[in-house]
Design a protein around this motif. Structure first.
Motif, short mmCIF file in Angstrom:
data_model
loop_
_atom_site.label_atom_id
_atom_site.label_comp_id
_atom_site.label_asym_id
_atom_site.label_seq_id
_atom_site.Cartn_x
_atom_site.Cartn_y
_atom_site.Cartn_z
N PRO A 25 -6.45 10.82 -15.84
CA PRO A 25 -5.89 9.60 -16.46
C PRO A 25 -4.82 8.94 -15.60
CG PRO A 25 -5.15 11.56 -17.63
CD PRO A 25 -6.23 11.99 -16.70
N ALA A 26 -4.00 9.75 -14.93
CA ALA A 26 -2.96 9.17 -14.08
C ALA A 26 -3.56 8.40 -12.92
CB ALA A 26 -2.03 10.27 -13.57
N ARG A 27 -4.60 8.95 -12.32
CA ARG A 27 -5.22 8.25 -11.18
C ARG A 27 -5.93 6.99 -11.63
NH1 ARG A 27 -7.40 13.08 -7.12
NH2 ARG A 27 -5.30 13.74 -6.48
N ARG A 28 -6.47 6.98 -12.85
CA ARG A 28 -7.08 5.75 -13.34
C ARG A 28 -6.02 4.65 -13.50
NH1 ARG A 28 -10.78 9.28 -16.17
NH2 ARG A 28 -9.36 9.49 -17.95
N PHE A 29 -4.84 5.04 -14.04
CA PHE A 29 -3.77 4.04 -14.15
C PHE A 29 -3.36 3.54 -12.79
CE2 PHE A 29 0.74 3.24 -13.52
CZ PHE A 29 0.87 2.07 -14.26
N TRP A 30 -3.12 4.45 -11.87
CA TRP A 30 -2.61 4.04 -10.56
C TRP A 30 -3.64 3.23 -9.78
CZ3 TRP A 30 2.16 3.55 -9.31
CH2 TRP A 30 3.12 4.36 -9.94
N SER A 31 -4.90 3.55 -9.92
CA SER A 31 -5.93 2.76 -9.26
C SER A 31 -5.92 1.32 -9.77
CB SER A 31 -7.30 3.40 -9.51
OG SER A 31 -8.33 2.62 -8.95
N LYS A 32 -5.81 1.18 -11.09
CA LYS A 32 -5.76 -0.15 -11.70
C LYS A 32 -4.48 -0.89 -11.28
CE LYS A 32 -5.63 -2.35 -16.30
NZ LYS A 32 -4.25 -2.87 -16.22
N ALA A 33 -3.33 -0.20 -11.37
CA ALA A 33 -2.06 -0.83 -11.05
C ALA A 33 -1.98 -1.24 -9.58
CB ALA A 33 -0.91 0.11 -11.40
N MET A 34 -2.46 -0.38 -8.69
CA MET A 34 -2.43 -0.70 -7.26
C MET A 34 -3.33 -1.88 -6.95
SD MET A 34 -2.40 3.07 -5.49
CE MET A 34 -0.94 4.11 -5.50
N SER A 35 -4.48 -1.94 -7.61
CA SER A 35 -5.38 -3.08 -7.42
C SER A 35 -4.71 -4.37 -7.88
CB SER A 35 -6.68 -2.84 -8.20
OG SER A 35 -7.54 -3.96 -8.09
N GLU A 36 -4.00 -4.30 -9.01
CA GLU A 36 -3.28 -5.47 -9.51
C GLU A 36 -2.19 -5.92 -8.55
OE1 GLU A 36 -3.82 -4.50 -14.29
OE2 GLU A 36 -1.85 -4.35 -13.35
N VAL A 37 -1.48 -4.95 -7.96
CA VAL A 37 -0.43 -5.28 -6.99
C VAL A 37 -1.05 -5.99 -5.77
CG1 VAL A 37 1.25 -4.32 -5.37
CG2 VAL A 37 1.14 -3.44 -7.71
N ILE A 38 -2.14 -5.45 -5.27
CA ILE A 38 -2.81 -6.04 -4.10
C ILE A 38 -3.28 -7.46 -4.41
CG2 ILE A 38 -4.88 -5.88 -2.64
CD1 ILE A 38 -4.57 -2.80 -2.86
N ASN A 39 -3.73 -7.68 -5.63
CA ASN A 39 -4.24 -9.00 -6.03
C ASN A 39 -3.14 -9.95 -6.49
OD1 ASN A 39 -6.91 -8.25 -5.51
ND2 ASN A 39 -7.20 -7.44 -7.59
N GLY A 40 -1.89 -9.50 -6.42
CA GLY A 40 -0.78 -10.35 -6.82
C GLY A 40 -0.65 -10.54 -8.32
N GLU A 41 -1.19 -9.59 -9.10
CA GLU A 41 -1.17 -9.70 -10.55
C GLU A 41 -0.05 -8.92 -11.20
OE1 GLU A 41 -6.06 -10.02 -10.72
OE2 GLU A 41 -5.03 -8.26 -11.52
N SER A 42 0.50 -7.95 -10.50
CA SER A 42 1.55 -7.12 -11.09
C SER A 42 2.50 -6.61 -10.01
CB SER A 42 0.95 -5.94 -11.86
OG SER A 42 0.37 -5.00 -10.97
N VAL A 43 3.62 -6.07 -10.48
CA VAL A 43 4.60 -5.44 -9.60
C VAL A 43 4.99 -4.11 -10.24
CG1 VAL A 43 6.52 -6.63 -10.71
CG2 VAL A 43 6.81 -5.75 -8.40
N ILE A 44 5.28 -3.13 -9.40
CA ILE A 44 5.66 -1.80 -9.89
C ILE A 44 7.12 -1.55 -9.51
CG2 ILE A 44 5.23 0.68 -9.72
CD1 ILE A 44 2.32 -0.04 -8.99
N PHE A 45 7.93 -1.24 -10.51
CA PHE A 45 9.34 -0.97 -10.29
C PHE A 45 9.61 0.54 -10.44
CE2 PHE A 45 10.14 -5.40 -12.10
CZ PHE A 45 10.31 -5.96 -10.85
N LEU A 46 10.45 1.04 -9.57
CA LEU A 46 11.04 2.37 -9.72
C LEU A 46 12.53 2.17 -9.97
CD1 LEU A 46 9.58 4.60 -6.84
CD2 LEU A 46 8.96 4.66 -9.24
N PRO A 47 13.04 2.52 -11.15
CA PRO A 47 14.49 2.43 -11.33
C PRO A 47 15.19 3.46 -10.46
CG PRO A 47 13.47 3.53 -13.20
CD PRO A 47 12.35 3.05 -12.33
N GLN A 48 16.41 3.20 -10.11
CA GLN A 48 17.18 4.13 -9.27
C GLN A 48 17.15 5.55 -9.82
OE1 GLN A 48 21.08 2.33 -9.02
NE2 GLN A 48 20.73 1.65 -6.92
N GLU A 49 17.15 5.67 -11.15
CA GLU A 49 17.16 7.00 -11.75
C GLU A 49 15.91 7.78 -11.39
OE1 GLU A 49 18.85 10.11 -13.51
OE2 GLU A 49 19.79 8.16 -13.22
N VAL A 50 14.76 7.12 -11.39
CA VAL A 50 13.51 7.78 -11.02
C VAL A 50 13.50 8.09 -9.53
CG1 VAL A 50 11.00 7.46 -10.80
CG2 VAL A 50 12.17 6.83 -12.93
#
Length: 201
Positions: A25-50
């Motif tokens: 399930p984690a890889r399915r999310f990341w595959s989708k999210a990374m594709s969205e980032v590449i296509n300019g549809e989303s951005v992924i944030f890491l807060p300083q705490e993470v």
């Protein structure tokens, strides 16, 4: 087009490689999210705490030559933007207290609608992540839903703001329960104070 903003918890990063039952399930999310980032549809944030937690955990990965963990963290950081925590000590303590109150006072109702059996209040690091995600208007991606139930009450009940990476679904609170909790005098007092503290940042 508005960009979808994901904010990822530490476990959402590590589940991609470190547990057999979480990898798919984690890889399915990341595959989708990374594709969205590449296509300019989303951005992924890491807060300083993470970012801090991943850095601390990486010391043992380096010591024991755990290259899958190290490579995974490096790959996620490469496509993510590390952002400052938006919080204060007083806000963190209030978030924890609010969470403790609602998960005790409304435990039965919240358990029924979220299917989370072990509701609890967050740690200080999780309170920082919760507050930062709320203030940046992100979708918080995590495998530890129980730590972030309060986020659902800081947002509109219609919004998709808390994503369970393990069962690949958004967690929601029905409008009726959302209104009932906000009508509770104790919670309403906490909420007003939280908004005031945020406004003072």
């Amino acid at each position: 087009m508005d960009l979808k903003q994901y904010m990822v918890d530490t476990n959402a990063v590590r589940y991609r490689v470190n547990k057999a039952e979480t990898i798919k399930p984690a890889r399915r999310f990341w595959s989708k999210a990374m594709s969205e980032v590449i296509n300019g549809e989303s951005v992924i944030f890491l807060p300083q705490e993470v970012d801090r937690e991943l850095t601390n955990q990486s010391f043992s990965f380096i010591e024991f030559e755990n290259s899958p963990e190290l490579n995974n963290i490096a790959e996620i950081k490469e496509i993510s933007e590390i952002i400052p925590n938006i919080t204060s000590q007083e806000i963190e303590e209030l978030i924890i207290e609010m969470s403790a109150y609602i998960t005790a006072r409304f435990r039965k109702e919240l358990t029924a609608v979220t299917a989370v059996s072990k509701l609890k209040y967050p740690s200080i690091p999780d309170a920082r992540i919760l507050c930062t995600s709320w203030q940046r208007d992100c979708v918080l991606v995590t495998g530890n839903i129980s730590d972030f139930i309060l986020l659902l009450l800081l947002e509109s009940p219609e919004d998709d703001k808390l994503y369970n990476i393990l069962n690949e679904s958004y967690i929601k609170i029905p409008k009726e329960l959302h209104s009932e909790i906000h009508s509770d005098e104790v919670f309403a007092g906490y909420f007003q104070k939280l908004v005031e503290l945020i406004g003072d940042l």
